[in-house]
Structures are given as C-alpha cells and as structure tokens.
Design an enzyme around this catalytic site. Sequence first.
Site, short mmCIF file in Angstrom:
data_model
loop_
_atom_site.label_atom_id
_atom_site.label_comp_id
_atom_site.label_asym_id
_atom_site.label_seq_id
_atom_site.Cartn_x
_atom_site.Cartn_y
_atom_site.Cartn_z
N GLU A 146 -4.61 7.76 -3.14
CA GLU A 146 -5.13 6.51 -2.63
C GLU A 146 -5.46 5.54 -3.78
OE1 GLU A 146 -4.64 6.53 0.47
OE2 GLU A 146 -5.47 4.56 0.94
N HIS B 101 0.83 -1.21 0.00
CA HIS B 101 0.00 0.00 0.00
C HIS B 101 0.86 1.26 0.00
CE1 HIS B 101 -3.62 2.42 1.12
NE2 HIS B 101 -2.70 3.18 1.71
N GLU B 102 1.76 1.35 0.96
CA GLU B 102 2.62 2.54 1.04
C GLU B 102 3.55 2.59 -0.17
OE1 GLU B 102 1.68 4.64 3.18
OE2 GLU B 102 0.50 3.29 4.45
N HIS C 136 1.82 4.43 -2.87
CA HIS C 136 1.94 5.88 -2.65
C HIS C 136 3.32 6.36 -3.08
CE1 HIS C 136 -1.77 6.78 -0.56
NE2 HIS C 136 -1.56 5.89 0.40
#
Lengths: 500, 500
Positions: free
Chosen positions: A295, A265-266, A269
């Site tokens: 997101e 997830h990170e 980003h």
Amino acid sequence: MNLEQGKKQFNGILEKIRAYRHSSSLMYWDASTGAPKKAVNNRAKIQGILAGEVFKLIVSDEMKECLEILEKERDRLDDITNAMVVKMRKEYNKFTKIPSEEFRQYAELLGKSHTVWEEAKNKSDFSIFEPVLEKIIGTLRKFVEYRGYTGHPYNTFLDDYEPGMTTERLDEFFAALKERIVPLLKRIQNSDKIIKTDFLDESYPTKIQEEFSHYILDKICFDKDAGMLKESEHPFTINFTRNDVRITTHYYENKLTSAIYSTIHEGGHALYEQNIGEDIAETILGRGTSMGIHESQSRMFENIFGRNMNFWKHFYPKLVEKFPEQLSNISLNEFYEAINKPENSLIRIESDELTYSLHIMVRYEIEKMLIEGKVAVKDLPELWNRKIEEYLGITPPNDKMGVLQDVHWSDGLFGYFPSYALGNAYASQFENTMSKTLDIDELLKAGQFNEILVWLRENIHKHGCLKKPNEILKDVTGEELNPTYFIEYLENKFEKLYNL
Amino acid sequence: MNLEQGKKQFNGILEKIRAYRHSSSLMYWDASTGAPKKAVNNRAKIQGILAGEVFKLIVSDEMKECLEILEKERDRLDDITNAMVVKMRKEYNKFTKIPSEEFRQYAELLGKSHTVWEEAKNKSDFSIFEPVLEKIIGTLRKFVEYRGYTGHPYNTFLDDYEPGMTTERLDEFFAALKERIVPLLKRIQNSDKIIKTDFLDESYPTKIQEEFSHYILDKICFDKDAGMLKESEHPFTINFTRNDVRITTHYYENKLTSAIYSTIHEGGHALYEQNIGEDIAETILGRGTSMGIHESQSRMFENIFGRNMNFWKHFYPKLVEKFPEQLSNISLNEFYEAINKPENSLIRIESDELTYSLHIMVRYEIEKMLIEGKVAVKDLPELWNRKIEEYLGITPPNDKMGVLQDVHWSDGLFGYFPSYALGNAYASQFENTMSKTLDIDELLKAGQFNEILVWLRENIHKHGCLKKPNEILKDVTGEELNPTYFIEYLENKFEKLYNL
C-alpha cells in the site's frame, strides 16, 4: 531423506501450491472481468477443490518432513531457500491448527460470497449479504481460537497481512493520527476558502477516460507486455509473476478523477510486482512482502505523486487536450485544489488523503468488535453509520454508500484494512529518504518516472518476500514505523492549500 | 474398501481431475483472448504441473482400486456412475499399458515437434519435419501394439475420438462419398455458371460485424449468461460446464463471411455444451460425447442451417441493414449463391462443404497407410499431391499448401480427422429425422430456433457422455451411420445451384 532430496521434495510441493494458487487467482480475475453469470457455482466448487489441495499440501507430512530437514541445516541453505522455509513454516503452523474440512467449507463459502456481496451492493440491501457475512465472521472467530493469539485475537489476523503488527501498536498509531488530523480537518472545515470541484463531475466520455488511464500507465513505466488494465466493479491488482500483473479500474462518466486515481493507485501496486527480482520471480517469494508495504507503493503514486502540483504540471495539459470542452477554462491551480479538496466522502476509495485514515479507523474498530463478538452482524449498518457520522460528520443514505461499499469482507479479508493506513505512513517515510538523493519535484514536473522506479526497485521492489516489512523500513529509512512524516506532510500540504 | 467408500474415493479423484483440467482450460482461454505476452513461460510451467497431476491421478493405485471395486458391483451402480467407470477404465488402460518411460519420451517428442513442424511449414520444406514425423509414427505404431486393437490397428486411434468407429465402416463411408461427390464436383467444374463473390471482400467494419455475430448468437438461443463470445486468432469453443461455454471468432475487415461462419460454427458447438443435462453437468460426463457428434452440431448450424436460403430469408435483410453501402445492391439470391460457391481450395480449413470431406478422405487414407506401415514418411508429399489431384482436380504448388498445412500430426493427433467428415454425415442424418416432426424451412424463415433447439437438446445434447455416438445415432434416426443423406443433400443443393 538427505538435504538435497529434502530440497527437491520441498520445491516440488511449492510448485504445486503455486500452480493451484495461480489457477484460483486466474478464476478470480476471470470472474471479476466478465465470466458468465451462471458459472459461479461450479467455479466456487473448483476453487474449493484447489484451496483444499493447497491446504493439504501445506499441512502434509511431506511438508513437515521437508521443513524439519531443511531447518536442521539452515546454515547450508542459500538465502532464497531459507526465506521459503521461514514462510512455509509460518503457513504450516497457521493451518495445522484448522481442521481441513472446515477450511474446505470456508473456501467454498468465499467462492460464492463475492457475487452475493455484489448483488447486495447493487441493490443496496445489506440483508442479502448478512447471512454470508455472518458465516464468514463465525468461521474466522472459530479459526482464531484454533490458531491462537497473543494479546488481542485480532492480532492474529493483523499478522497475516503485516507481520509483527499488533492492536496495541495500531491503537497508538491511530491515536497519533487522530490527535493531529482531526484538529487539522476542523480548521479546514472552519476555513472561508471555497474550492470549486463541480467541473470534475461534468460529462467525461468513458472511452477517453480509458485512453488517459492507459497514457498515465505508460508514463509511470507500467510494462504492458507483463500486465494489462481492464475494468471491474471494484478496482484491484492481481499478480501471477512479475511477468503477469493485472489491474482494473472503473470508469464513471460523471466522475473524472475516480478512474484516474484508481488507475494510478493500482498502477503503484503493479509496479511493485513487475519489479520483483528475477531470481525469485517464479517462487513463492516473488511477490510484495506485506500489504502495508504494498500500500505504500500504491499510495505514494496515488497521493504523494498523483496529487502533487508538479505531477500535474506535466499531466494537466494532456488531460485538457483530452477534454477541452470540460477543462480548457479551468486553470492548473483550480484543478490542483479540486483534486485535493477534503470532501468528507462517504466512499473510502474516493475519499481524500486527509480523511482516508478516518475511514480506515471505522473499519479497524468494527473488525476488532466483530472478532471479539462485541457486535452482531445484523447491527453493522447502524454501527457503521454511527461511526461515520462521528468521525466525518455525515451519514450514509443507504448501505451501498455505507457498510456494503468495500469488497474485502466478502473475501474474508479481516485485518487487511489497517495496511492502507500503514501504507500512507510508510510511503511518507520512504519519500523522505528518496528526496535526499532524487529531486522528486523536478522529475514529476518532467513526467520522468524512470529514476524513481529504479530507486523503488533497488530499495523495495526487488526484494519481494526476501525481506520483512520492518526490515525494509529500517534498511531504507534507518527508522521503524514513525507516523510523524505522514502527519507533517498532511499539515504542510493542507495548511498551504487553505492558507491556515 | 466397500462400495460406498469406493464411490466416494472415485468421485474425489474425478473432482480433482476436473479441477485441474478446468484450470488448464481457463489458462488456454486466457492466453488466447489477451494474456500478457511475457506470461507464456510461467503459464507453460503451471500447465505442465497440472497435466502431470492429472496423469498421476488417472494411473494411480487409488484409481485402479476404485475401478476394480466399482466394476465388481456394476449392477448396483446408477447409470451415471457406471458411465464414469467405463470412461475412466478406458483412460486408465490407455495410459497404463504404455511403459511410462516410453510415454515420457513421447511427451518430450511432442513438446518439440510442434516447433519443427512450424519451421517446416514456414519454409515449405517437408524434409525438416520428416524425421520427427517418422519418430511420432514409429512411436504410435509401437503404442498401438501395447494398447491392442480389434481388426485394423487404426481402430484404436479412431476409438480415442469416435468411440466404436472402425476402418471397415469408414472405408465404406468414404467410398460412398467418393463415388458420388467426386463426379458431382467434376460436373460443377465443367459448368458455365459464373457466381460472383467479390462483394464479400469489400470493406466491412469489424465493429458492425461483431454486432451481427452477437445478433445471430442471440437468435440461435446461445445463452449469454452461460457463455460469451470473444475474438481470437483462431476461432474455438471451450467449455467448463453447461453454465460456462465460451466461443471465439475472428473479424476480418475484407472477409465478411469468415466471422459469420466461425460464429455460427462455434455457436453450434456451444449450444451442444449449454444443453447438456443438469444431472451430469458438473461431472466428467458433462460434455459432448465425441468429436464427430460435436462436429455434427457445429456443421448443422454452419452449413445445413447457415448456408440455407430460408435462413438468409430471415437474416439477410438484417445484414443489409447493418451494411447498406456494401449490400443494398446485392440480391438475396446473389448472396446465397456467393456463400455456397465451391472454391476447390487447397487448404482444408478454407474449403467449402462440398469439397471438405474430400480433404478429410486424403488424410484418412494416408493415416491408415502410415499406421499400417504401408507408406514411408519420406514419400508423403508425393502421395498427398497425387491424392489431392485425384479427388479435387488441383495440385498443391508446395508442401506448405499441401502435406504440411495441418498442425494435427505434429501434435500426435492421429484418428482425429475423420470426425470432421463424420460430423457432416451425422448432421444430415439428424436433420432428416428432425424434418419429420419439424418444418425446418419455415422455422428458419421465421428465425425461430427454439423448437429446433428443444429437439436437439432432447435427442442429442442432454445425454452428454451418457450415450455413445452410435447409440445416439441409432436412437434418434433408427439407423447406423449412413452417408446417403449427406450425399443427397449435397447433390440436391449443388445441382440446383448449378442447374445441372
């Protein structure tokens, strides 16, 4: 002052703003990844001073003068300067309405609130956090009156993170999701199919988990010379420029997938930030354009790719190699089903992609009520638990698993949560367009992220703040926000998983 | 503006200066302990902006106005404000007496000189560095005329790092050292005694070295809630406030004592900073008062305590426990002799406590001559080698091992080196006084540092910049700088070690 002088002064002010924000961000990173405990008060003070200086620069007469000169000659400005003028005009207008001393006090409050929240969470005691949160809400309610709003006061906060977004649109958006996801979830809950997940909770040494997190980051093309991965209580991404983008994850020995999905997830980003165009890299435009678009990148990696069977056709053998004792008797299909099983988790960041939006809905509804003054801070734990029960059919046993789980409120981030749900919808829209020119399944199966990254860079990443969220969405997909792609993606996936 | 307004404005400026310096220091810490490679350019830019803002604040009209108002009413000021006024007046005068264009050119020169020095050192060719050093010296000689001086022009540079120090006093100081240390060293060189040190260069796993470093820090009362130990290429201490003091060390697998002594040395610096008085903690006075007093704290721990037989009576069994394979056949006495063996190194930073001050003397004598214009820059290598030969009895084989070894001159740091030697002398004076009320040997033998720390805190640490170096020295020991204690300490120790 002529145009050239105006541009020079404008750039000088922006460089200072960038320097102070950079400094403050580094203090945040430092605090989250190991600064000494006792450093908290002085750091809060310093961050207060820096925020105060940024504030003064934004609302300064010099800024006003620059903006007026540059706005008058808009046609003679290059695209980058033009976009910077638009962005700063918005900030100027936003902050000239808040008295500077109140803003300074707020910054100081936020400098300390994070640690208070952390303590409250560790002790699972909302009463520790309550007075601080009360002050934060009280301040924000005052601020929104200063700032003004159209329609619902919450719209002003939404616009901070997702320019143009309104409660009217979001109410509709969540209604559409609720209309089809809740029935889907019910059908799944009534299904006889049993998916085993217990093997994910065995003992997985964190040192090896860490190696696997680094392995995944390397594969998805995270540039380690322009960033790093560390551990913190709550995973996050922080970016200075495209050349310095840092992420954290959290390793739990008995929760294999927690760190994996935080890292992916990170990582999503981080890829956005590392692929901002070089021309805007060291300017205030050199970052993701909105929380929702951001997101969409993290969730595309976390869910659309990271919970995809083809992704794991590539990565699962490597994972088994790292944890042979725990996984060699588990088939790829068993693993795939386990990582996609809707769990009705109490914890947002560990919840599945099907129920995730319901978690966001709870926060969205509560934030709206807080900003309207329709609920007292002291009543939050009860309200939280009631709503979670209503949407997910389970009750948090304590505040740590409930109202204290997220860091956002301690950082004053109101209006931020909806971006997560929007991100899911955007991601599905982008993926649908991407699939017209790339064979995504084949690329995932081969563990090849290069072409995907090039597509994302050219269509989304490189623009930074040069394009508004809705502009990107329309330029790339030809459509405005449309939740249908996301809903259909979920229906297809989970109907297949549960043979519905 | 009245006195109260003046104080408020003054404090406001100082808080900003503190905030920007804090920010820049954190960037330095971050860069030294793991920031991504590619972050370097943007960080340099940000640090440049912050340094520029600090400079503008120091020389600002607002600063001038505050200083004038506060100086007029000195009698009505509290001690802390008074000391801050004195400190800032000094900085204001230092920077405003130099024409700003010349100062800018000098900053530009220093911006480039480091790289030139690095190249010269790598190629071991002084002629590459010569023209740059010539310009630096030329500029400093001009600056000292602008800034003014009492007695010797070098006094002005000394005063930057060791307020109140003069060449008159230093000449005496070094003459005394030369008179007794050079002969002592000759006697040692002629001694037949063989001290084995090879066991210190065996393989010592760095992970265990790290544990031992932490163990020592805990024992000497380093507060881990107000600081941390990390690793970096070159060990250093960085302090934000007494509540955040960070140190680094460097672990070499084949050099056991390198990390141990870096840790103890930086630990000594850190204890000073962690024990600054709370009343001045978050002000510009909340740090060590001079380089020399700082160095007295690090060297007291590193040498007087850390190379003391009684210290190792406590710590050696623990060290053997950590490294049984490497050390169980080495007696405490063998270990003690090995860590105290004078090496006659050509390199200052690798030299032992006996010869260290001689290295400093060479630099001091040369710097004085340069500032007086009594030696041409081109003649430095020859002069350097002659002096090293005279004092240490060895000749540098090249400029890299000689005149080019230290970074200081390329950074314009003249007057800084003597602090290192003063630190040794101060440390012995302090220790002598301390020994009148504390049984230091017994405390070291017991690994008990609490009472020692209380003594140091009450006598030295807590005052921060509220007292000048010489004031501390006189208040604590009843004497001014007196090298006898240091010389006698060395004579006693090394005569015993070599049975002279």
